[in-house]
Write an enzyme that holds these catalytic residues in place. Structure first.
Site, short mmCIF file in Angstrom:
data_model
loop_
_atom_site.label_atom_id
_atom_site.label_comp_id
_atom_site.label_asym_id
_atom_site.label_seq_id
_atom_site.Cartn_x
_atom_site.Cartn_y
_atom_site.Cartn_z
N ARG A 120 0.81 -1.22 0.00
CA ARG A 120 0.00 0.00 0.00
C ARG A 120 0.85 1.28 0.00
NH1 ARG A 120 -3.09 -4.02 1.94
NH2 ARG A 120 -1.03 -4.73 2.58
N THR A 121 1.80 1.35 0.92
CA THR A 121 2.54 2.60 1.09
C THR A 121 3.38 2.88 -0.15
OG1 THR A 121 2.66 2.02 3.43
CG2 THR A 121 4.02 3.86 2.70
N LYS A 141 25.73 -6.20 -0.39
CA LYS A 141 27.19 -6.38 -0.47
C LYS A 141 27.88 -5.68 0.70
CE LYS A 141 26.91 -5.43 -5.24
NZ LYS A 141 27.56 -4.70 -6.33
N ARG A 174 11.26 3.71 3.97
CA ARG A 174 10.73 2.64 4.83
C ARG A 174 11.90 1.76 5.24
NH1 ARG A 174 5.71 -1.31 4.71
NH2 ARG A 174 4.79 0.68 5.25
N HIS A 204 4.56 5.63 11.73
CA HIS A 204 4.15 5.51 10.32
C HIS A 204 3.25 6.72 10.04
CE1 HIS A 204 3.19 3.88 6.53
NE2 HIS A 204 2.82 2.66 6.85
N1 CP Z 1 -0.30 -0.16 5.94
C1 CP Z 1 0.89 -0.39 5.37
O1 CP Z 1 1.93 0.24 5.69
O2 CP Z 1 0.85 -1.36 4.42
P1 CP Z 1 2.08 -1.80 3.49
O3 CP Z 1 3.06 -2.51 4.39
O4 CP Z 1 1.48 -2.70 2.45
O5 CP Z 1 2.70 -0.56 2.92
#
Ligand code: CP
Length: 314
Positions: free
Chosen positions: A58-59, A86, A108, A136
């Site tokens: 999603r993100t 590496k 992320r 998040h």
């Molecule tokens: N909600 C969320 O962060 O989903 P993803 O891990 O799919 O990005």
């Protein structure tokens, strides 16, 4: 209203007014997303790097979509296809990417604090797309957008956040943001999955009795059980967890008629929700949350890259 932030890493640095400005900007971008041609030149000439060192559906996809709809150039980067395998460090990776004269980095990472390190190393605006157990923030913005659309506001709203609070970056940013906006946050979890100081994360109530809490809630926010982050925490079997903290038809009957159900995804079907609750219940806002992801990420990119200062309209 002025927007004076360089990064979106810690939601606690954002006031209620800042959060509302992002939601208002997201609402203006909704119109773009409902056109036949869903693209504006707002960030033409800007380059955004999406550095995803941990899996995401999603993100990652909604950041890419948001950047494309704003006409930014994008570089999607990270994971097992990079020189990190590496032995290249995060700092050297970021310095390398910065040589390309980029403008913003979306990060992320499984390590809490990685976005701070990237911001410090690059000197560029950074958006935290989820870091370890920390926060998040853009998930929180899409949750706020969805809740505002469904409920009209936040003041006095009773929101229950249910599940693995202590390992959840979603709860780490959602709790404080809801609290800043005037909602009453209740954490609902087994004792072993509650944080030591729930009030730091914005909770005014804490309980392990889901059935007792349900009739009071306007929003039931189900967290994913993060088996990859449990780290030996005492945890019942998934079946027992579902019996005590899972949403099913019997528990739905305890809800207020207008209460909504949220989940950040990905869902563990049969654990947090059964398939009936995930797919067939009118009150599920889960796909509304996914759509809101594009809108709030467009708004965040636009505001952090100073779109308004460059004379571009949202
Ligand atoms: N909600 C969320 O962060 O989903 P993803 O891990 O799919 O990005």
């Amino acid at each position: 209203m002025a927007f004076n932030h360089r990064n979106l890493i810690d939601i606690n640095e954002y006031s209620a007014d800042d959060l509302m400005l992002i939601l208002e900007t997201a609402e203006r971008f909704r119109e773009v997303n409902e056109r036949r041609i869903k693209k504006v030149p707002t960030l033409k000439g800007f380059t955004v790097v999406n550095m995803f060192n941990e899996p995401s559906t999603r993100t990652r996809s909604s950041f890419e979509m948001a950047e494309k709809r704003l006409s930014a150039d994008t570089l999607n980067f990270g994971g097992s296809a990079t020189s990190t395998v590496k032995g290249e460090s995060l700092v050297d990776t970021v310095k390398t990417l910065c040589s390309y004269k980029i403008d913003l980095i979306v990060v992320r990472d499984k390590h809490a604090g990685a976005p701070y390190k990237v911001a410090q190393t690059s000197g560029l605006p950074v958006i935290d797309a989820g870091d370890g157990k920390h926060q998040h923030p853009t998930q929180t913005l899409l949750d706020l957008y969805t809740i505002q659309q469904a409920k009209g506001g936040f003041e006095g709203l009773n929101v229950g956040i249910v599940g693995d609070i202590s390992h959840s970056r979603v709860a780490g940013s959602l709790g404080p943001a809801l609290s800043a906006l005037g909602a009453n946050v209740t954490f609902i979890a087994p004792q072993t999955l509650l944080p030591a100081r729930p009030e730091v994360l914005g909770a005014v109530n804490v309980t392990s009795n889901f059935d007792e809490a349900l009739p009071e809630l306007d929003v039931v926010y189900m967290l994913r059980i993060q088996q990859e982050r449990l780290e030996g925490a005492p945890f019942p079997t998934l079946r027992e967890y579902h019996q005590l903290f899972g949403l099913n038809r019997a528990r739905e009957a305890l809800l207020r008629p207008e209460a909504i159900i949220c989940h950040p995804g990905p869902i563990n079907r049969g654990v947090e929700l059964d398939s009936y609750m995930a797919d067939h219940v009118q009150r599920s806002a889960i796909l509304d949350q996914v759509y809101a992801g594009i809108l709030v990420r467009m708004a965040s990119l636009y505001l952090l890259l100073g779109g308004a200062e460059h004379g571009s309209d949202a």
